[in-house]
Enzyme design. Structure first.
Site, PDB file in Angstrom:
ATOM      1  N   TYR A  56       0.763  -1.161  -0.097  1.00 35.93           N
ATOM      2  CA  TYR A  56       0.014   0.171  -0.013  1.00 35.93           C
ATOM      3  C   TYR A  56       0.746   1.214  -0.037  1.00 35.93           C
ATOM      4  O   TYR A  56       2.025   1.259   0.076  1.00 35.93           O
ATOM      5  CB  TYR A  56      -0.871  -0.335   1.274  1.00 35.93           C
ATOM      6  CG  TYR A  56      -0.361   0.487   2.562  1.00 35.93           C
ATOM      7  CD1 TYR A  56       0.441  -0.525   3.210  1.00 35.93           C
ATOM      8  CD2 TYR A  56      -0.654   1.628   3.173  1.00 35.93           C
ATOM      9  CE1 TYR A  56       1.147  -0.327   4.308  1.00 35.93           C
ATOM     10  CE2 TYR A  56       0.003   1.759   4.455  1.00 35.93           C
ATOM     11  CZ  TYR A  56       0.820   1.000   4.980  1.00 35.93           C
ATOM     12  OH  TYR A  56       1.151   1.069   6.425  1.00 35.93           O
ATOM     13  N   GLU A 100      11.571   2.036  14.419  1.00 33.59           N
ATOM     14  CA  GLU A 100      10.933   3.405  13.985  1.00 33.59           C
ATOM     15  C   GLU A 100       9.709   3.191  14.677  1.00 33.59           C
ATOM     16  O   GLU A 100       9.318   2.312  15.724  1.00 33.59           O
ATOM     17  CB  GLU A 100      10.592   2.990  12.439  1.00 33.59           C
ATOM     18  CG  GLU A 100       9.793   1.652  11.970  1.00 33.59           C
ATOM     19  CD  GLU A 100       9.795   1.480  10.393  1.00 33.59           C
ATOM     20  OE1 GLU A 100       9.980   2.612   9.811  1.00 33.59           O
ATOM     21  OE2 GLU A 100       9.601   0.357  10.227  1.00 33.59           O
ATOM     22  N   LEU A 125      10.808   1.016   7.012  1.00 36.08           N
ATOM     23  CA  LEU A 125      10.247   1.556   5.882  1.00 36.08           C
ATOM     24  C   LEU A 125      11.035   2.710   5.654  1.00 36.08           C
ATOM     25  O   LEU A 125      11.385   3.787   6.567  1.00 36.08           O
ATOM     26  CB  LEU A 125       8.989   2.079   5.955  1.00 36.08           C
ATOM     27  CG  LEU A 125       8.068   2.592   4.889  1.00 36.08           C
ATOM     28  CD1 LEU A 125       7.932   1.189   3.997  1.00 36.08           C
ATOM     29  CD2 LEU A 125       6.901   3.160   4.809  1.00 36.08           C
TER      30      LEU A 125
HETATM   31  N1  PDD Z   1       2.747   5.021   7.375  1.00 34.67           N
HETATM   32  N2  PDD Z   1       7.646   3.653   8.972  1.00 34.67           N
HETATM   33  C1  PDD Z   1       6.269   2.800   8.890  1.00 34.67           C
HETATM   34  C2  PDD Z   1       6.351   1.784   9.597  1.00 34.67           C
HETATM   35  C3  PDD Z   1       5.377   3.409   8.272  1.00 34.67           C
HETATM   36  O1  PDD Z   1       4.097   2.815   8.247  1.00 34.67           O
HETATM   37  C4  PDD Z   1       5.364   4.800   7.696  1.00 34.67           C
HETATM   38  C5  PDD Z   1       3.939   5.312   6.978  1.00 34.67           C
HETATM   39  C6  PDD Z   1       6.492   5.377   7.776  1.00 34.67           C
HETATM   40  C7  PDD Z   1       6.765   6.731   7.028  1.00 34.67           C
HETATM   41  O2  PDD Z   1       6.651   6.810   5.701  1.00 34.67           O
HETATM   42  P1  PDD Z   1       6.065   7.800   4.882  1.00 34.67           P
HETATM   43  O3  PDD Z   1       7.061   9.065   5.214  1.00 34.67           O
HETATM   44  O4  PDD Z   1       6.527   7.259   3.509  1.00 34.67           O
HETATM   45  O5  PDD Z   1       4.516   8.074   5.023  1.00 34.67           O
HETATM   46  C8  PDD Z   1       7.523   5.015   8.267  1.00 34.67           C
HETATM   47  C9  PDD Z   1       1.740   5.396   6.553  1.00 34.67           C
HETATM   48  C10 PDD Z   1       1.352   6.834   6.470  1.00 34.67           C
HETATM   49  C11 PDD Z   1       0.393   4.511   7.220  1.00 34.67           C
HETATM   50  O6  PDD Z   1       0.489   3.453   7.293  1.00 34.67           O
HETATM   51  O7  PDD Z   1      -0.663   5.228   7.294  1.00 34.67           O
END
Ligand code: PDD
Length: 286
Positions: free
Chosen positions: A33, A182, A206
């Site tokens: 996703y 994280e 991630l």
């Molecule tokens: N989550 N680490 C994890 C485990 C995440 O699920 C996310 C993002 C990030 C940050 O990635 P980005 O900057 O690309 O959004 C880091 C999204 C927002 C979610 O699951 O809703």
């Protein structure tokens, strides 16, 4: 709420959208996703999200459901049809279904499932939560070893968020082999003596799209950044801390495991980075 959503080529009212009960996304979390934020009815860092989606699909030998240009058009149409000024576009691709349950992948020509929907979030940018700052707890990281692939296996992050809520906090940072990986849905940082510290990229976290942009903007603003492993104790002794994600941009962290950081209000570097990020992202939005 009656949103217009996108399912396998069709724009439909959310109540009429259907996928098979045999879909591998449903049965096996065999799905990836992306979450792209929307400000001023425009998409933030669409290219970054499209690129990471391609990488997630490739890593799992999953077919691309359509071209990047088609994806952009679907994102834009959904933003328009649902009148989103500030919010999110959620996209999910699954390996689809060949009409039964089996651990073995279905034939390679099985059509992937593509679903997108919007989430309207007025006040996403001028967020009261960001003005207050978040309280986090630390928990063990017991997720699988390919967290660089953005899969929908989100049960543990969801449990982590519930553990945080039960402790009267907002979120959880996860720890593996003594080091912070994280947050449950964000990348984690602390600031000590003006230096921003965050974990380097690997299969353990991630590769945040917001992380990449924020680190670039921090360097452009002459802020010092160090990418290295760090412990939760280091973070607790920090001057300030924050997280980044597409859904919350730069979110100040004011407490870790009950230990207050600084004076218990959002730190100056987190606040500045949030401002710079929002400003630059609005300008570059498409
Ligand atoms: N989550 N680490 C994890 C485990 C995440 O699920 C996310 C993002 C990030 C940050 O990635 P980005 O900057 O690309 O959004 C880091 C999204 C927002 C979610 O699951 O809703």
């Amino acid at each position: 709420m009656n949103r217009t959503v996108f399912v396998n080529g069709e724009y439909l009212p959310e109540t009429e959208a259907k996928i098979s009960i045999f879909d591998r996304g449903f049965l096996m979390a065999d799905a990836v996703y992306e979450v792209t934020s929307v400000l001023d009815s425009k998409l933030i860092d669409f290219d970054g999200h499209a690129l990471r989606l391609k990488r997630s699909l490739d890593e799992l030998q999953m077919a691309e459901p359509c071209t990047k240009e088609e994806l952009l058009e679907i994102h834009r149409k959904l933003v328009e049809k649902n009148g989103i000024e500030e919010g999110l576009v959620y996209l999910q691709v699954t390996r689809g279904s060949d009409g039964d349950r089996d651990f073995v992948f279905p034939p390679a020509d099985t059509k992937p499932t593509l679903v997108l929907f919007t989430q309207n979030k007025p006040g996403l940018a001028d967020s009261p939560a960001a003005r207050k700052g978040a309280k986090v707890i630390s928990i063990d990281d017991i997720r699988w070893g390919r967290r660089d692939i953005k899969t929908t296996q989100l049960l543990y992050p969801s449990l982590g968020k519930m553990m945080a809520k039960a402790a009267g906090c907002d979120d959880a940072w996860m720890i593996e082999d003594g080091h912070v990986t994280e947050g449950t849905s964000n990348n984690a940082y602390f600031v000590k003596g003006g230096k921003i510290v965050t974990r380097p990229l690997s299969n353990e976290i991630l590769h945040g799209i917001t992380r990449k942009a924020v680190l670039r903007m921090a360097a452009e603003a002459q802020m010092e950044v160090e990418e290295r492993l760090f412990t939760i104790d280091e973070a607790k002794e920090a001057d300030e801390a924050f997280t980044t994600s597409a859904s919350a941009f730069v979110m100040p962290v004011i407490e870790i495991d009950g230990v207050q950081l600084g004076d218990g209000s959002p730190g100056p570097i987190a606040k500045r980075l949030r401002e710079i990020y929002l400003d630059e992202s609005r300008k570059a939005a498409i």
